[in-house]
Design a protein around this motif. Structure first.
Motif, PDB file in Angstrom:
ATOM      1  N   ALA A 137     -36.601 -24.063  58.199  1.00 54.15           N
ATOM      2  CA  ALA A 137     -36.324 -24.903  57.033  1.00 54.15           C
ATOM      3  C   ALA A 137     -35.495 -24.147  55.996  1.00 54.15           C
ATOM      4  O   ALA A 137     -34.575 -24.715  55.391  1.00 54.15           O
ATOM      5  CB  ALA A 137     -37.638 -25.378  56.415  1.00 54.15           C
ATOM      6  N   ILE A 138     -35.798 -22.864  55.794  1.00 52.67           N
ATOM      7  CA  ILE A 138     -35.048 -22.058  54.834  1.00 52.67           C
ATOM      8  C   ILE A 138     -33.590 -21.908  55.270  1.00 52.67           C
ATOM      9  O   ILE A 138     -32.659 -22.104  54.484  1.00 52.67           O
ATOM     10  CB  ILE A 138     -35.695 -20.665  54.664  1.00 52.67           C
ATOM     11  CG1 ILE A 138     -37.074 -20.798  54.008  1.00 52.67           C
ATOM     12  CG2 ILE A 138     -34.803 -19.752  53.818  1.00 52.67           C
ATOM     13  CD1 ILE A 138     -37.878 -19.517  54.039  1.00 52.67           C
ATOM     14  N   VAL A 139     -33.389 -21.583  56.564  1.00 52.45           N
ATOM     15  CA  VAL A 139     -32.032 -21.404  57.085  1.00 52.45           C
ATOM     16  C   VAL A 139     -31.249 -22.709  56.979  1.00 52.45           C
ATOM     17  O   VAL A 139     -30.091 -22.725  56.533  1.00 52.45           O
ATOM     18  CB  VAL A 139     -32.070 -20.918  58.553  1.00 52.45           C
ATOM     19  CG1 VAL A 139     -30.670 -20.914  59.154  1.00 52.45           C
ATOM     20  CG2 VAL A 139     -32.685 -19.531  58.631  1.00 52.45           C
ATOM     21  N   LEU A 140     -31.874 -23.813  57.366  1.00 47.45           N
ATOM     22  CA  LEU A 140     -31.216 -25.117  57.290  1.00 47.45           C
ATOM     23  C   LEU A 140     -30.867 -25.473  55.847  1.00 47.45           C
ATOM     24  O   LEU A 140     -29.761 -25.951  55.562  1.00 47.45           O
ATOM     25  CB  LEU A 140     -32.117 -26.195  57.890  1.00 47.45           C
ATOM     26  CG  LEU A 140     -31.582 -27.638  57.833  1.00 47.45           C
ATOM     27  CD1 LEU A 140     -30.296 -27.764  58.660  1.00 47.45           C
ATOM     28  CD2 LEU A 140     -32.647 -28.627  58.337  1.00 47.45           C
ATOM     29  N   ALA A 141     -31.802 -25.227  54.926  1.00 45.06           N
ATOM     30  CA  ALA A 141     -31.578 -25.573  53.516  1.00 45.06           C
ATOM     31  C   ALA A 141     -30.421 -24.777  52.924  1.00 45.06           C
ATOM     32  O   ALA A 141     -29.566 -25.335  52.225  1.00 45.06           O
ATOM     33  CB  ALA A 141     -32.858 -25.330  52.716  1.00 45.06           C
ATOM     34  N   PHE A 320     -40.598 -10.720  48.392  1.00 50.45           N
ATOM     35  CA  PHE A 320     -41.188 -11.991  47.967  1.00 50.45           C
ATOM     36  C   PHE A 320     -40.647 -12.409  46.597  1.00 50.45           C
ATOM     37  O   PHE A 320     -40.274 -13.573  46.384  1.00 50.45           O
ATOM     38  CB  PHE A 320     -42.712 -11.855  47.910  1.00 50.45           C
ATOM     39  CG  PHE A 320     -43.414 -13.057  47.334  1.00 50.45           C
ATOM     40  CD1 PHE A 320     -43.553 -14.223  48.071  1.00 50.45           C
ATOM     41  CD2 PHE A 320     -43.926 -13.026  46.046  1.00 50.45           C
ATOM     42  CE1 PHE A 320     -44.184 -15.337  47.534  1.00 50.45           C
ATOM     43  CE2 PHE A 320     -44.560 -14.119  45.502  1.00 50.45           C
ATOM     44  CZ  PHE A 320     -44.693 -15.286  46.253  1.00 50.45           C
ATOM     45  N   ILE A 321     -40.578 -11.466  45.660  1.00 50.03           N
ATOM     46  CA  ILE A 321     -40.070 -11.769  44.323  1.00 50.03           C
ATOM     47  C   ILE A 321     -38.608 -12.209  44.386  1.00 50.03           C
ATOM     48  O   ILE A 321     -38.210 -13.195  43.735  1.00 50.03           O
ATOM     49  CB  ILE A 321     -40.234 -10.545  43.394  1.00 50.03           C
ATOM     50  CG1 ILE A 321     -41.715 -10.321  43.064  1.00 50.03           C
ATOM     51  CG2 ILE A 321     -39.441 -10.724  42.099  1.00 50.03           C
ATOM     52  CD1 ILE A 321     -41.979  -9.058  42.264  1.00 50.03           C
ATOM     53  N   CYS A 322     -37.804 -11.505  45.171  1.00 51.06           N
ATOM     54  CA  CYS A 322     -36.378 -11.853  45.281  1.00 51.06           C
ATOM     55  C   CYS A 322     -36.185 -13.242  45.889  1.00 51.06           C
ATOM     56  O   CYS A 322     -35.338 -14.021  45.434  1.00 51.06           O
ATOM     57  CB  CYS A 322     -35.641 -10.805  46.117  1.00 51.06           C
ATOM     58  SG  CYS A 322     -35.502  -9.200  45.314  1.00 51.06           S
ATOM     59  N   MET A 323     -36.977 -13.570  46.916  1.00 58.33           N
ATOM     60  CA  MET A 323     -36.885 -14.895  47.529  1.00 58.33           C
ATOM     61  C   MET A 323     -37.395 -15.961  46.576  1.00 58.33           C
ATOM     62  O   MET A 323     -36.813 -17.042  46.456  1.00 58.33           O
ATOM     63  CB  MET A 323     -37.688 -14.918  48.834  1.00 58.33           C
ATOM     64  CG  MET A 323     -37.693 -16.277  49.538  1.00 58.33           C
ATOM     65  SD  MET A 323     -36.035 -16.880  49.944  1.00 58.33           S
ATOM     66  CE  MET A 323     -35.680 -15.850  51.368  1.00 58.33           C
ATOM     67  N   ALA A 342     -43.508 -21.944  45.692  1.00 62.72           N
ATOM     68  CA  ALA A 342     -43.851 -20.615  46.197  1.00 62.72           C
ATOM     69  C   ALA A 342     -44.665 -20.658  47.484  1.00 62.72           C
ATOM     70  O   ALA A 342     -44.666 -19.687  48.251  1.00 62.72           O
ATOM     71  CB  ALA A 342     -44.636 -19.843  45.123  1.00 62.72           C
ATOM     72  N   LEU A 343     -45.347 -21.768  47.746  1.00 65.60           N
ATOM     73  CA  LEU A 343     -46.243 -21.853  48.899  1.00 65.60           C
ATOM     74  C   LEU A 343     -45.581 -21.470  50.220  1.00 65.60           C
ATOM     75  O   LEU A 343     -46.186 -20.755  51.027  1.00 65.60           O
ATOM     76  CB  LEU A 343     -46.846 -23.265  49.007  1.00 65.60           C
ATOM     77  CG  LEU A 343     -47.876 -23.660  47.951  1.00 65.60           C
ATOM     78  CD1 LEU A 343     -48.404 -25.060  48.242  1.00 65.60           C
ATOM     79  CD2 LEU A 343     -49.033 -22.671  47.906  1.00 65.60           C
ATOM     80  N   PRO A 344     -44.340 -21.939  50.499  1.00 67.92           N
ATOM     81  CA  PRO A 344     -43.756 -21.613  51.806  1.00 67.92           C
ATOM     82  C   PRO A 344     -43.551 -20.123  52.033  1.00 67.92           C
ATOM     83  O   PRO A 344     -43.408 -19.698  53.185  1.00 67.92           O
ATOM     84  CB  PRO A 344     -42.402 -22.333  51.766  1.00 67.92           C
ATOM     85  CG  PRO A 344     -42.534 -23.387  50.730  1.00 67.92           C
ATOM     86  CD  PRO A 344     -43.465 -22.820  49.716  1.00 67.92           C
ATOM     87  N   PHE A 345     -43.528 -19.337  50.972  1.00 66.28           N
ATOM     88  CA  PHE A 345     -43.180 -17.917  51.093  1.00 66.28           C
ATOM     89  C   PHE A 345     -44.386 -16.985  50.952  1.00 66.28           C
ATOM     90  O   PHE A 345     -44.233 -15.769  50.956  1.00 66.28           O
ATOM     91  CB  PHE A 345     -42.114 -17.561  50.050  1.00 66.28           C
ATOM     92  CG  PHE A 345     -40.941 -18.493  50.086  1.00 66.28           C
ATOM     93  CD1 PHE A 345     -39.982 -18.374  51.077  1.00 66.28           C
ATOM     94  CD2 PHE A 345     -40.822 -19.514  49.156  1.00 66.28           C
ATOM     95  CE1 PHE A 345     -38.905 -19.250  51.140  1.00 66.28           C
ATOM     96  CE2 PHE A 345     -39.758 -20.394  49.214  1.00 66.28           C
ATOM     97  CZ  PHE A 345     -38.790 -20.263  50.202  1.00 66.28           C
ATOM     98  N   LEU A 346     -45.581 -17.564  50.852  1.00 62.43           N
ATOM     99  CA  LEU A 346     -46.782 -16.736  50.710  1.00 62.43           C
ATOM    100  C   LEU A 346     -47.048 -15.890  51.952  1.00 62.43           C
ATOM    101  O   LEU A 346     -47.709 -14.858  51.875  1.00 62.43           O
ATOM    102  CB  LEU A 346     -48.003 -17.620  50.412  1.00 62.43           C
ATOM    103  CG  LEU A 346     -48.026 -18.298  49.035  1.00 62.43           C
ATOM    104  CD1 LEU A 346     -49.286 -19.139  48.880  1.00 62.43           C
ATOM    105  CD2 LEU A 346     -47.931 -17.276  47.906  1.00 62.43           C
TER     106      LEU A 346
END
Length: 399
Positions: A137-141, A320-323, A342-346
């Motif tokens: 999802a991140i790559v597609l977005a 995590f902070i940078c993302m 933030a949930l997707p990156f926990l």
């Protein structure tokens, strides 16, 4: 008169009710709420990739509009400020929080609470899996967002922009009409489970201390931003902060940077910022500058990691902070938007996006959300002063 509770009030009521249910009702009642929480957590896992695509695509695509150098300068300063805020919060948490958390308590919590351990069994579960994982999802977005942004920058019509604009509205409706309204029941289920195991009061006592630290970090960071703004503009930083009070209080009340834009723009003009810059920077920063939210999120996550005895090194937290600095650009202008983004990156810090710890994070964050938002909008006006000085010296002077 009909009493209408805000989200924070509902969450506080849910936490109290959850504690009472967990301590004073039979197990079958706790299992009932646990069943709802499990289903809600599964739906969150299903929804998160959809939310990433909806928000991140448009968050990047909309950056194609703006005034060239001012857009780049404002975006760069906002991102750097947000990252520095996160690093400052991490530094304080890494050095102060271990003194606030008793080592024996860590061992108890670690043995009784984890994302992988079932404390209370639900009556049944509904299999619901995301059709796309978070990484995809991140790559597609990013791929779609950058492509649409490029097309828009060439002054070309983009049908995809309109499609994803509508798609973002769908995601926002699901978030505002389904997820956020049901969140208090989800929180109630989690806290009833924690109360049933007897650990809830230990957690609350720890986070009262952490909340006090968050307030201090917030105000230190705001002071630094305004002292820099005062130095750049040759203005009294305390007067600038005094002018900010109406917008600060508005943000505390609304919990929304977007809703505070009109008041914040008036403050910018009162601070001597050019009208062109105020009308450009304030709305843009309401979306992309989230230093207060970053401080709150980093502090709450560090508290959870330390509480659970989980790894929390700089090497783990900095990616995590940078993302998160990018992901929160997509945060909707509504209560809880930043923590939902933030949930997707926990997973980057070892926390499941639909487990007990992520739910605890949501509850802890949202009860602080209004003050984080107030720091966000206060920082927006400091950035407006920086950009205005650049505008006056290098752009307006040439024109």
């Amino acid at each position: 008169m009909k009493l209408k509770l805000g989200l924070v009030s509902k969450l506080l009521v849910a936490i109290v009710l959850g504690i009472l249910i967990g301590k004073y009702t039979p197990l079958y009642v706790v299992r009932l709420f646990k069943t709802f929480s499990v289903f809600f957590g599964s739906f969150l896992s299903f929804f998160i990739p959809l939310m990433i695509v909806g928000f991140v695509v448009m968050g990047i695509a909309r950056l194609s509009s703006g005034a060239g150098k001012l857009l780049g300068l404002t975006t760069g300063i906002s991102y750097i400020s947000t990252i520095i805020a996160g690093l400052f919060s991490y530094t304080v948490a890494a050095n102060v929080y271990p003194r606030l958390i008793n080592s024996s308590l860590v061992e108890v919590l670690q043995s009784k609470i984890s994302d992988g351990k079932v404390l209370v069994n639900p009556y049944f579960t509904i299999p619901l899996k995301a059709f796309m994982d978070v990484t995809a999802a991140i790559v597609l977005a990013f791929m779609l967002g950058l492509t649409i942004s490029y097309i828009k920058s060439k002054n070309k019509e983009s049908s995809l922009f309109n499609v994803f604009d509508e798609y973002e509205k769908v995601i926002k409706l699901v978030l505002s009409k389904f997820i956020i309204p049901l969140l208090p029941i989800h929180i109630l289920g989690i806290f009833s489970e924690l109360a049933y195991t007897g650990q809830v009061f230990s957690i609350i006592s720890i986070f009262i201390k952490i909340y006090l630290c968050i307030f201090i970090i917030h105000y230190i960071y705001m002071l630094v931003m305004y002292f820099i703004a005062g130095s750049v503009s040759k203005k009294n930083p305390f007067k600038l902060m005094k002018n900010q009070i109406p917008a600060y209080l508005t943000a505390v009340g609304t919990q929304s940077s977007a809703a505070t834009i009109p008041v914040n723009a008036e403050v910018a003009l009162k601070n001597g910022v050019s009208k062109e810059v105020a009308n450009f920077v304030i709305p843009l920063c309401a979306t992309i500058h989230l230093s207060g939210s970053m401080i709150t999120l980093t502090s709450c996550i560090m508290g959870i990691l330390l509480m659970m005895g989980m790894p929390h090194s700089f090497g783990i937290i900095i990616p995590f902070i940078c993302m998160l600095g990018i992901a929160m650009v997509a945060a909707p202008g509504a209560p809880g938007g930043a923590v939902m983004s933030a949930l997707p990156f926990l997973y980057m810090v070892g926390i499941s996006s639909n487990g007990a710890l992520s739910t605890l994070l949501i509850a802890l964050y949202i009860t602080q959300d209004s003050f984080g938002t107030a720091i966000n909008v206060s920082g927006d006006n400091a950035i407006a002063i920086y950009v205005d000085e650049f505008y006056k010296k290098y752009i307006n002077k040439v024109n």
